[in-house]
Design an enzyme around this catalytic site. Structure first.
Site, PDB file in Angstrom:
ATOM      1  N   GLY A   1       0.826  -1.197   0.000  1.00 15.92           N
ATOM      2  CA  GLY A   1       0.000   0.000   0.000  1.00 15.92           C
ATOM      3  C   GLY A   1       0.865   1.253   0.000  1.00 15.92           C
ATOM      4  O   GLY A   1       0.719   2.136  -0.852  1.00 15.92           O
TER       5      GLY A   1
ATOM      6  N   GLU B   1       7.166   4.140   3.788  1.00 18.45           N
ATOM      7  CA  GLU B   1       7.509   5.409   4.432  1.00 18.45           C
ATOM      8  C   GLU B   1       8.905   5.914   4.111  1.00 18.45           C
ATOM      9  O   GLU B   1       9.628   6.344   5.002  1.00 18.45           O
ATOM     10  CB  GLU B   1       7.332   5.246   5.943  1.00 18.45           C
ATOM     11  CG  GLU B   1       8.308   4.254   6.629  1.00 18.45           C
ATOM     12  CD  GLU B   1       7.841   2.805   6.671  1.00 18.45           C
ATOM     13  OE1 GLU B   1       7.041   2.403   5.805  1.00 18.45           O
ATOM     14  OE2 GLU B   1       8.298   2.069   7.563  1.00 18.45           O
TER      15      GLU B   1
ATOM     16  N   HIS C   1      -0.841   7.005   7.793  1.00 18.90           N
ATOM     17  CA  HIS C   1       0.030   5.942   8.323  1.00 18.90           C
ATOM     18  C   HIS C   1       1.489   6.170   7.907  1.00 18.90           C
ATOM     19  O   HIS C   1       2.390   6.199   8.754  1.00 18.90           O
ATOM     20  CB  HIS C   1      -0.477   4.581   7.829  1.00 18.90           C
ATOM     21  CG  HIS C   1       0.356   3.421   8.264  1.00 18.90           C
ATOM     22  ND1 HIS C   1       0.047   2.646   9.363  1.00 18.90           N
ATOM     23  CD2 HIS C   1       1.508   2.909   7.763  1.00 18.90           C
ATOM     24  CE1 HIS C   1       0.968   1.709   9.512  1.00 18.90           C
ATOM     25  NE2 HIS C   1       1.870   1.849   8.554  1.00 18.90           N
TER      26      HIS C   1
ATOM     27  N   ASP D   1      10.858 -11.370   6.756  1.00 17.35           N
ATOM     28  CA  ASP D   1       9.479 -10.991   6.474  1.00 17.35           C
ATOM     29  C   ASP D   1       8.446 -11.938   7.090  1.00 17.35           C
ATOM     30  O   ASP D   1       7.248 -11.686   6.999  1.00 17.35           O
ATOM     31  CB  ASP D   1       9.246 -10.912   4.959  1.00 17.35           C
ATOM     32  CG  ASP D   1       9.800  -9.607   4.390  1.00 17.35           C
ATOM     33  OD1 ASP D   1      10.078  -8.691   5.187  1.00 17.35           O
ATOM     34  OD2 ASP D   1       9.962  -9.524   3.165  1.00 17.35           O
TER      35      ASP D   1
HETATM   36  N1  BES Z   1       6.481  -0.156   6.322  1.00 14.92           N
HETATM   37  C1  BES Z   1       5.278  -0.712   5.847  1.00 14.92           C
HETATM   38  C2  BES Z   1       5.435  -1.553   4.628  1.00 14.92           C
HETATM   39  C3  BES Z   1       6.316  -2.775   4.776  1.00 14.92           C
HETATM   40  C4  BES Z   1       6.315  -3.537   5.922  1.00 14.92           C
HETATM   41  C5  BES Z   1       7.139  -3.140   3.751  1.00 14.92           C
HETATM   42  C6  BES Z   1       7.145  -4.630   6.042  1.00 14.92           C
HETATM   43  C7  BES Z   1       7.960  -4.244   3.857  1.00 14.92           C
HETATM   44  C8  BES Z   1       7.982  -4.995   5.017  1.00 14.92           C
HETATM   45  C9  BES Z   1       4.231   0.377   5.563  1.00 14.92           C
HETATM   46  O1  BES Z   1       4.290   1.455   6.418  1.00 14.92           O
HETATM   47  C10 BES Z   1       2.868  -0.228   5.749  1.00 14.92           C
HETATM   48  O2  BES Z   1       2.582  -0.639   6.838  1.00 14.92           O
HETATM   49  N2  BES Z   1       2.063  -0.254   4.715  1.00 14.92           N
HETATM   50  C11 BES Z   1       0.726  -0.780   4.749  1.00 14.92           C
HETATM   51  C12 BES Z   1      -0.288   0.318   4.854  1.00 14.92           C
HETATM   52  C13 BES Z   1      -0.913   0.557   6.137  1.00 14.92           C
HETATM   53  C14 BES Z   1      -2.038   1.564   6.083  1.00 14.92           C
HETATM   54  C15 BES Z   1      -1.124  -0.497   7.119  1.00 14.92           C
HETATM   55  C16 BES Z   1       0.463  -1.485   3.442  1.00 14.92           C
HETATM   56  O3  BES Z   1       1.279  -1.388   2.541  1.00 14.92           O
HETATM   57  O4  BES Z   1      -0.567  -2.146   3.323  1.00 14.92           O
HETATM   58 ZN    ZN Z   2       3.668   0.970   8.361  1.00 12.23          ZN
END
Ligand code: BES
Ligand code: ZN
Length: 624
Positions: A291, A294, A318, A398
């Site tokens: 989604g 950051e 977020h 992950d």
């Molecule tokens: N930092 C995360 C994305 C992420 C997490 C990338 C772990 C790789 C490994 C980002 O801030 C995130 O949480 N994105 C969410 C959106 C949110 C509104 C919960 C997403 O991409 O769905």
């Molecule tokens: Zn996040």
């Protein structure tokens, strides 16, 4: 019993640390009452002993060969007088290495599962500068190279990186652990007509030379390294926020994100100054696997949040919140991931509350709570991955990714807020961000800080919070907060009416936001019939809906019910969108029936190439 503060602190530390030893039996834990040092098992680098201060990159992006090549120069401080610097690499070809200008014989170890290959560079006491000439490989996990067909305009290729959690090493030799920070500068050469952007100070328009210079003078960890290259325009929102997107998307994006300037102000009001200068967003082509990400100064996001009515912008709240929780105060290892994501979910909802009001934020909390329940059921109530502090030793970094760090984490913070009062909790959080700015923290240090600054020996409070049940225990603790929900109560009433036979046109859906529609569909039973689907579609036109969250729920229901009129639109969705949160449940739903399985195989064969390498890897395992 009245407990002396010191006895209490010692006792709490003892409880926490014994639980923590339990949690990480195979991890090296060196603990004292106030300080816990835990080795990050997902980096092969020894940057905990040799300080990496600054990175200077000079790289070229080659779309024909789908390769980044160039040099990375690290300024180091060999304060412990070691003779070997170890860096992380993954599928990189290392051509030559120089230390203080002199060529050295560096050795690339054989790859280790989930980790990549350590690059061993001989250094001396006085070594200050290490230059590595390298190129990326075919399996660079951070890179998604898009053919023109996969972009909005379908004219030019596009490249973007996704470095979290351990993929930065696949596009630059680095110390790839969240606990290691450095500043960086970069010179990036790209094809003429393309714009390059990084997690740094960024250009606003294309130049004639195809060469762009970047600077990030605040120290960041490697997982926040980011690069995007493509035909991209910029539009300002206010004097410190703006949006980048492909030309055909820029106006829609500018409209959707109109309120982001206000979000930054709201966030600052809550937890202190925004410290990164500008806050811009880059809308990526639809294949982006997540989604939002950051990346400092420049959030990367999926176009699937551009619904046309600004209804999905909480995702930006977020990513913006990460400018405090995550980018400013960073989880020490991926075992502490909840410190990044749980805090950010909490903060996101506070931003949304200050903009849209409490009723609105309560809906986000409730949807999150439902996700938590579902996820705990999927993982199993006793699964140790449902603890907040998890143990990823020997595993894929992950593997910790689930709703637990997000939702169990944010609900834990909400519980503390409820118990100590919002005013005290906000003051605590603000101080926490200030005192740990540009630092790293692990779970145990956070808990000591919480004890020293908020619980302060109050044993009644400690008992009410039951911290160890949250952090070192499975499932959803009994004291998990769940707010009443005025707006969802109305939705549930309409849902009930429909299931008892009221025609959809007679339901009262006035003023429903995207959240209410999500709740409406989530609460439909699995046994919903094709006829009921047809009725709903006739009135609400879900099959054609532009809101991706609602569309995704609807398509999953369509697969379950065998509601064929939705299939063409669903196929179109799967053919363009690469966001894993959406496509994985759709394929999973198809895989549950013999006919669906055939459909999944056919569609996946057709669209696999549109998906990110990591999405491909997980779908390859599911669809066969
Ligand atoms: N930092 C995360 C994305 C992420 C997490 C990338 C772990 C790789 C490994 C980002 O801030 C995130 O949480 N994105 C969410 C959106 C949110 C509104 C919960 C997403 O991409 O769905
Ligand atoms: Zn996040």
């Amino acid at each position: 019993m009245i407990m002396n503060k010191y006895i209490y602190t010692a006792l709490l530390s003892f409880i926490l640390l014994s639980a923590c030893k339990n949690a990480t039996t195979s991890t090296t834990v060196v603990a004292t009452a106030t300080d816990t040092v835990e080795k990050d098992m997902h980096t092969l680098s020894n940057a905990d002993s040799i300080t990496l201060k600054h990175l200077d990159m000079d790289i070229k992006v080659d779309f024909d060969q789908k390769k980044i090549s160039g040099k990375a120069t690290w300024t180091i401080d060999n304060n412990n007088k070691l003779n070997n610097l170890k860096l992380d690499t993954y599928d990189l070809t290392v051509d030559s290495v120089f230390v203080n200008g002199k060529k050295v014989n560096a050795i690339l170890d054989s790859p280790i599962k989930y980790m990549g290959s350590a690059l061993n560079i001989p250094v001396e006491v006085g070594s200050t500068e290490v230059t590595i000439f390298y190129k990326t490989g075919k399996n660079a996990t951070a890179l998604q190279w898009l053919d023109p067909q996969q972009t909005h305009a379908k004219k030019y290729p596009f490249l973007y990186t996704q470095s979290e959690s351990v993929y930065a090493r696949s596009w630059l030799p680095c110390a790839d652990g969240p606990g290691i920070r450095y500043t960086y500068t970069a010179r990036v050469s790209v094809p003429k007509g393309a714009l390059a952007l990084m997690s740094a100070e960024n250009p606003k328009q294309v130049n004639d030379s195809g060469i762009y210079h970047f600077k990030m003078d605040l120290p960041i960890p490697a997982y926040l390294m980011a690069l995007a290259v493509g035909h991209i325009d910029f539009k300002a929102i206010d004097n410190r926020t703006g949006v980048y997107a492909e030309p055909g998307m820029i106006d829609k994006a500018r409209y959707e994100f109109d309120g982001v300037g206000k979000m930054v102000n709201a966030a600052e009001k809550l937890y202190g100054p925004y410290r990164w200068g500008r806050y811009d967003m880059l809308v990526l082509p639809p294949g982006f696997p997540i989604g939002g990400m950051e990346n400092p100064r420049l959030t990367f996001c999926t176009p699937t949040i551009i619904a046309g009515d600004r209804s999905l912008v909480s995702l930006i709240a977020h990513e913006l919140a990460h400018s405090w929780s995550g980018n400013l105060v960073t989880n020490a290892t991926w075992n502490d991931f909840w410190l990044n994501e749980g805090f950010t979910d909490y903060f996101e909802r506070r931003i949304m509350e200050s903009i849209e009001g409490k009723d609105y934020a309560d809906m986000l909390w409730e949807l999150g709570y439902q996700d938590l329940v579902t996820n705990v059921n999927e993982l199993g109530k006793d699964n140790k991955d449902t603890w907040l502090k998890i143990n990823l030793d020997g595993r894929d970094a992950d593997d910790g990714f689930s709703d637990i760090p997000y939702e169990k984490g944010s609900h834990f913070l909400k519980l503390i807020e409820i118990n100590v009062g919002r005013e005290k909790f906000d003051a605590f959080l603000k101080k926490y961000f200030d005192e740990h700015a540009f630092k790293t923290i692990n779970t145990e240090n956070f808990l000591s800080y919480l004890n020293a600054n908020l619980i302060k020996g109050d044993s009644t409070l400690a008992k009410k919070l039951d911290i160890s049940a949250w952090v070192y225990g499975p499932g959803i603790p009994a004291n998990c907060p769940r707010a009443g929900n005025v707006r969802f109560a109305k939705v549930d009433a309409q849902n009930g009416k429909f299931l008892k036979g009221t025609p959809p046109a007679q339901l009262d859906t006035t003023g429903w936001s995207s959240n209410e529609w999500q709740q409406f569909l989530r609460k439909m039973p699995d046994s919903i019939t094709r006829e009921q689907m047809k009725q709903l579609d006739g009135t609400f036109h879900f099959t054609q809906i532009g809101n991706s969250e609602i569309a995704d729920l609807w398509f999953v229901m369509a697969i379950r019910a065998g509601y064929e009129p939705a299939y063409t639109a669903m196929e179109q969705f799967l053919g363009s969108v690469g966001r894993r949160k959406f496509i994985e449940p759709l394929y999973a739903a198809m895989m549950k029936t013999p006919n669906g399985k055939e459909m999944a195989k056919r569609l996946y064969a057709k669209y696999r190439m549109n998906y990110h390498p990591l999405a491909q890897a997980s779908l390859d395992k599911e669809i066969k």
